[in-house]
Design an enzyme around this catalytic site. Structure first.
Site, PDB file in Angstrom:
ATOM      1  N   GLU A 112       1.190  -1.611   0.209  1.00 31.94           N
ATOM      2  CA  GLU A 112       0.178  -0.068  -0.321  1.00 31.94           C
ATOM      3  C   GLU A 112       1.092   1.665   0.113  1.00 31.94           C
ATOM      4  OE1 GLU A 112      -2.407  -2.151   3.340  1.00 31.94           O
ATOM      5  OE2 GLU A 112      -4.229  -0.652   2.324  1.00 31.94           O
ATOM      6  N   GLU A 132      -4.719  -9.133   3.199  1.00 37.07           N
ATOM      7  CA  GLU A 132      -5.109  -8.388   5.334  1.00 37.07           C
ATOM      8  C   GLU A 132      -6.608  -9.112   5.223  1.00 37.07           C
ATOM      9  OE1 GLU A 132      -3.660  -5.847   3.223  1.00 37.07           O
ATOM     10  OE2 GLU A 132      -3.021  -5.039   3.800  1.00 37.07           O
TER      11      GLU A 132
END
Ligand SMILES: C[C@H](O)CC(=O)SCCNC(=O)CCNC(=O)[C@H](O)C(C)(C)COP(=O)(O)OP(=O)(O)OC[C@H]1O[C@@H](n2cnc3c(N)ncnc32)[C@H](O)[C@@H]1OP(=O)(O)O
Length: 721
Positions: A112, A132
């Site tokens: 990210e 995640e």
């Protein structure tokens, strides 16, 4: 984990290289990152920035230990504001170009961060992903917004919802990576790239502002709708998949920045859910299994295991051989005659073909794997094997004879392993003088698929032999869990009451298929009756007397299995068991089973007043699983497992207990030992000794101590490990 560091190094070219250094996977140390970015953006001698990771890895993502701290304390302020403050304001909207130089891996928050940068340069074979959801949360540093904008919505959904990572080569094709360069040129090219952005010779891209890969609103909505449908089936009982889709949809409808804001809000809600707690626990518990006191912490080095002999080419032996040859280990498969040997080899070939058909193996790798296999009928090939795994039927004298034969046929360093699921290792090795190298290698069927390897040690098994088998286990992509020597070891012992409680419920008048439904709704892939059909009844019949002898009055005897066998049913193998099995269709309930069930109820005569009991689904769930928890307590108390968390992993990987419930002991602690104890006590009053709470459970429940807390020194007999 060593101390997290972030360094900054400004070169003569005016490029600041910010390096994340946090062994072993460079988990993100957020405050230090902010500090170094602040410095680089402020300094007049810095024209551009390169962000990279130390020791050949970019970053394994945000530090998952922080999630655990949040779970322990409930304190959400431990979660720093990264998404807006660091990734949007500082990195993406910063006044200097920032290029990510990526190698090894960039996962979760790591990837990210790179997506907030203005370009990404990667070394070959770098792993890129947003896993995640496997931790019960969603990407929280803008990944739900930037990944679809960089690779397109469908691919981004696949990567996030299935936690499927890609390699940098694919990333380049998709547009996630701007260039792939050899590792030794990574920093040089990244610096140049950053300077070229300054000079406007390369574009200054802000991923969050892009819309070119999203497609039209109606197309995007349709893709999301389909993904929702699929996630409903594949990710039942878990909130993070639908939440991830909500957040992505928000960004598509209302713009990336609004998506980032919603993502941060939803992330904070998800991190506190039981699902996240369970999955984070499983993440750490799985890694903990490789830490075995007095084995992995005493400076021993694993010895190379190059050639393994497998004795017995039945279902288990051929599965074990398959797992070994798939990892390029030479295997000698021994059988007693040509017919059985050919059968075994055919089974191995079929296993390999199955993997090719599923796209899990290339034809070429299949050919290589099979070249590592040799079938034999005597022990002459055993003279240079490093390990033998015996996988014959559960017959004590046969196993004793085999072990005394292999003691003579194998070199003195050779590990002598047995795949027994029930027999005491000391009994198996009784006729040898090699107890120190005898060990249990308990695989779960099908052995080339199921991830658990229960490593069973006796008091005499040497630490070196345990370490060697753990290393082999990892090499063949299993998760080894070291356990002590007792009937059924950790998994079968803990779960021995599982099908018995299901039978008891049926004899109390509960619909058999409802029991299975309650269990599958809870999250196991199949219920206890379908499991019995699948495993075949032979195992249950064979282990029955062994459990009787070992566990005495806490065994529940039901005539139902014998009755259905008398009726010509063998389970899935002959298409008829508790269910009807027809090729190409799902198992069907069988109404003609009812008279047999009624006969079983008549014989057991346990329905109060002769009438079926009335129970809620929750009560059914408890009546099936609380006896399992009760046995888990004994397993912990007797020291069969090193720590309760090992039993969680063993239950998840060996019994497919839902990982999002954290494993059997973790789940029991969530339910509450007191509630489990009180229920069992009540049921033992109503239905007998099968439900009687163990001393360990009683003590923990009454003192308010979690079942997973380390056992006290005064605990009964922690002699096995
Ligand atoms: C807001 C954000 O969106 C949220 C996030 O970023 S959440 C984190 C997302 N990242 C992940 O899920 C990746 C998790 N890690 C992994 O999958 C694997 O560890 C890996 C592929 C990075 C490396 O695998 P492998 O080489 O087999 O090593 P593995 O044994 O798993 O890990 C090495 C050590 O690093 C630790 N570790 C790995 N990733 C970590 C992380 N993100 N945070 C903290 N510790 C981590 C492990 O616990 C282990 O510690 P130990 O040595 O004390 O047992």
């Amino acid at each position: 984990m060593a101390e997290a560091r972030v360094t900054i190094d400004v070169g003569n070219d005016g490029v600041a290289v910010i390096t994340i250094s946090n062994p072993s996977v460079n988990a993100l140390a957020v405050p230090r990152l902010k500090e170094k970015f602040g410095e680089a953006l402020r300094r007049n001698d810095v024209r551009a920035i390169v962000l990279t990771g130390d020791s050949g890895k970019f970053s394994g993502g945000f530090d998952i230990n922080v999630f655990q701290k949040i779970h322990e304390t409930g304190d959400l302020s431990l979660m720093p504001d990264v998404s807006v403050d660091l990734v949007v304001n500082t990195i993406e909207d910063g006044k200097k170009p920032i290029v990510a130089a990526v190698q090894g891996l960039a996962l979760g928050g790591g990837l990210e961060l790179t997506m907030g940068c203005h370009a990404r340069i990667a070394a070959p074979k770098t792993q890129l992903g947003l896993p995640e959801l496997t931790l019960g949360v969603i990407p929280g540093f803008g990944g739900t917004q930037r990944l679809p904008r960089l690779v397109g919505l469908s691919k981004a959904l696949e990567m996030m919802l299935l936690s499927k990572s890609i390699m940098s080569e694919e990333g380049k094709k998709l547009g996630l990576i701007d260039a792939i360069v050899p590792p030794e040129e990574l920093l040089k090219v990244s610096r140049q790239w950053a300077l070229e952005i300054v000079e406007r010779r390369k574009p200054w891209m802000r991923s969050l502002h892009r819309t070119d890969k999203i497609g039209s609103l109606s197309e995007a909505r349709e893709i999301i709708k389909q993904a929702r449908k699929q996630a409903k089936q594949t990710a039942r009982n878990m909130p993070q998949h639908q939440a991830c889709l909500d957040v992505i949809e928000e960004g598509i409808v209302h713009g990336g920045y609004n998506g980032v804001l919603k993502e941060a809000k939803v992330f904070k809600e998800l991190v506190l859910t039981e699902t996240a707690k369970g999955l984070v626990h499983v993440f750490f518990a799985q890694r903990l299994t490789s830490k075995v006191p007095n084995v992995t912490d005493v400076g021993l080095k694993p010895r190379p295991i190059k050639k393994v002999a497998v004795i017995g080419g039945g279902l288990m032996g051929s599965g074990i051989a398959t797992a070994l040859i798939l990892s390029n280990t030479y295997v000698v498969l021994k059988e007693i005659n040509e017919e059985y040997l050919q059968k075994g080899i055919k089974m191995i070939e079929a296993n390999i073909r199955g993997l090719v058909a599923k796209g899990k193996l290339t034809q070429q790798k299949a050919g290589t794997a099979l070249s590592f296999l040799k079938g034999v009928l005597d022990y002459s090939e055993f003279k240079d094997v490093d390990m033998v795994i015996e996988a014959v039927i559960e017959n004590i004298s046969l196993k004793q004879k085999i072990f005394s034969d292999i003691e003579k046929a194998c070199p003195p360093h050779c590990i002598l392993a047995t795949n027994t699921s029930t027999i005491d290792l000391n009994v198996i090795g009784e006729k040898t003088r090699s107890q120190d190298r005898i060990i249990g290698a308990h695989f779960f069927s099908p052995a080339h698929v199921m991830p658990l390897l229960e490593i069973v040690r006796s008091e005499k098994t040497s630490a070196q032999v345990i370490l060697d088998l753990m290393t082999v286990g990892k090499a063949i992509k299993k998760v080894p869990v070291v356990v002590g020597n007792c009937i059924g070891f950790a998994v079968n012992r803990t779960f021995f009451p599982y099908s018995q409680s299901a039978h008891l419920l049926v004899n109390l008048g509960i619909d058999l298929y409802r029991v299975d439904r309650v269990i599958t709704n809870f999250g196991l892939p199949i219920g206890p009756f379908q499991l019995q059909d699948l495993a075949g009844y032979g195992v249950a019949v064979a282990v029955g007397p062994i459990y009787d002898k070992a566990f005495g009055n806490r065994v529940y005897h039901s005539p139902l299995l014998q009755l259905i066998m008398k009726n010509g049913r063998n389970g899935k193998s002959n298409g008829k068991g508790y269910y009807i099995y027809e090729k190409g269709s799902k198992p069907k309930p069988d109404p003609s089973l009812l008279p047999i069930i009624e006969e079983s109820r008549r014989l057991t005569n346990i329905m109060p007043g002769g009438k079926p009991v009335s129970l809620t689904d929750e009560e059914i769930l408890g009546m099936v699983l609380f006896p399992v928890v009760n046995e888990a307590c004994r397993v912990i108390d007797e020291g069969v497992v090193i720590r309760a968390a090992d039993l969680d992993i063993a239950s998840v990987l060996g019994m497919s207990f839902p990982s999002y419930r954290g494993g059997i002991v973790f789940w029991a602690d969530m339910v509450g030992p007191k509630r489990i104890y009180e229920s069992l006590k009540e049921w033992s009053g109503l239905y007998g000794k099968f439900y009687e709470p163990s001393r360990f459970l009683e003590e923990r429940a009454l003192k308010g101590i979690p079942l997973s807390a380390p056992p006290s020194v005064s605990s009964s007999s922690r002699a096995r490990l």
